[in-house]
Design an enzyme around this catalytic site. Sequence first.
Site, PDB file in Angstrom:
ATOM      1  N   HIS A 264     106.960  85.884  19.863  1.00 55.42           N
ATOM      2  CA  HIS A 264     106.169  85.799  18.647  1.00 55.42           C
ATOM      3  C   HIS A 264     105.110  84.716  18.695  1.00 55.42           C
ATOM      4  O   HIS A 264     104.145  84.772  17.917  1.00 55.42           O
ATOM      5  CB  HIS A 264     107.082  85.568  17.437  1.00 55.42           C
ATOM      6  N   GLY A 265     105.250  83.737  19.536  1.00 54.52           N
ATOM      7  CA  GLY A 265     104.238  82.691  19.565  1.00 54.52           C
ATOM      8  C   GLY A 265     104.514  81.652  20.625  1.00 54.52           C
ATOM      9  O   GLY A 265     105.657  81.423  21.015  1.00 54.52           O
TER      10      GLY A 265
END
Length: 627
Positions: free
Chosen positions: A409-410
């Site tokens: 996600h990041g």
Amino acid sequence: MTPWDLIRQFITDLFAFDQAHPLLFTQFYFWAFFALVFAGFSLLQNKVLLRNAYLFAASLFFYYKTSGLFVLLLLFVVVYNYFAGRWMASRKTAGARRAILTLSVLVDLSTLVYFKYAYFFTDFVNQLFGTSFGVYDVFAAAGNALTGTEAFRVDSIFLPVGISFFTFQAISYVVDIHRRRIEPVRGFLDFGFYLTFFPQLVAGPIVRASEFISQLHRPYRLSRRWFGIAVFWIMNGLVKKLVLSDYIAVNLCDRVFENPLLYSGFENLSALFCYSLQVYADFSGYTDIATGVAMLMGFWLPKNFNSPYKATNAGQFWKRWHMTLSNWLKDYVYIPLGGNRNGTVGTWLCIFGFIGVAVFLSGSIWVAAVAGGIALVVALFALFKPSSRRKIVTNVNSMDTMLLGGLWHGASWNFVIWGGLNGIGMIIYKFWNKMTPALRFFVTAAICGGLYALRIYAPAPVWNLFFVWMLITCVGTLPGLVRSIFRAPAVEFDGKGAGPWIARAWAVFQTFVFITFTRLFFRSGSNLDPAEANEVAWNTAKNMVAQIGSAWDLSKVPAMMAQHAPVLLLFVFGMLIHWLPERFKRRYRLAFARMPLAVMALVVVAIILFFYQFITADLQSFIYFQF
């Protein structure tokens, strides 16, 4: 300006890429673009080869308007994986196929890692060795060399929109060919269309080749009812995005997360809960629009959300939230690690790698001691208690999958923390589910006692938060304890509706609270420059915990509720709609689809006039564009 100048300017704007204003589903420009695409599609709908080539070209143009010259990267992924799949299928020996698969996955992952995690790994190396390396964009340097200019910056790396989605889709394609689940796509244009189909290109859902390839050569069909359903999904998605997500973001969440210390504990807590609705409305809204647009062209996308805030535990939540990613992680990460059968070298490398990094970054002897103690206990159980070994390995594989899912996600540690918390929640629930009512009560009571002691002897806002939550949880165990003492019939429910509604509602509430608080780390690192994401995200999360966990002035809460009444009422309304029974939602969806076209058109116009009252001065990008 002359009319010709105006026309020239219009054409230039039409085909130019504006980084500050990427093409969004919520823009009028997108719907003008789709109207033109659909007009051309309607002329080619029965000419399958031309239709697929046309939609491939339209999808590339869409991505160019979203990401500029990164369309060349998308083309590279298309070309490379097309030929890798064909090459692999033509090999006779398992060793050759495995070698091609390994090379293909390495190329895909290397592309993703370079663009998405360059800052992440550079920052880690600098912390580990005390160096001061910076990122270097080799593609920008190559562009400058080719053009003989300094048009591109080489000291920063931009993240292409949707790179995680189309890279994971490409990986699933080559892996499924290796597993002989599918045959490679023969036509290059067909494969290009599959990998770049514009409704789901930049934010999913992640579409497997086995789900979509069979639709490529199917004759175009769109019944009257399916047309109505498609329009419903588009309207539903726009309302979610513009009315729920954007309004809540602009009027509360963004302000509080920007500077938590300027707001009270009540406002910080409200922003945190509202963000849970915001991120769901934003992401599922995109999926709804993508589903509707694809349906109008005769294509069906997989379901990506199933009322996730109805989940009764963290594991069930991830079977309902971003379902295509969850299934991808299960098939291509969890099962290859060993799943619920056994552990692999990757199982232990992954978990101990994350533990080692966490210990190093914390720089705390206490963190090292706790991590080492947990690792020692797990290792001793696995070594001396073979009957527990399989459960331990299963839980470790689950934790590895959630940690890697968080990292997907990041490119900052707050996403890893978020993934780890979800993994811990899933594991704890497995133990909780096997406890007797009495044991649940005594365990939660003991934890409450320990947290109360920490509040007295080592005061900190975080202990206040944990104490309140565990106290509520402990109170929730009392009905089960009373039933067990008086030997009343046990209450059992499996999350599918069995058992009394109050037990299910309590489980849904506890799960929603847990998921919401893990989002503290998710939101803190979103929308940030990767170069500063780690530090800013940690400070934001720490400040919000400090505000929520500190003493509240309850006399001011009514005034704050009145001040934020529109947002809070919208939150309550959105959650009530979310918790409606699925059969009820299906009824009003079908009722909309069966409307006469003239009535449907009037309803659509009314909805558009309504939700455009909520549009802010600058349209908000979809949250998952950054992933």
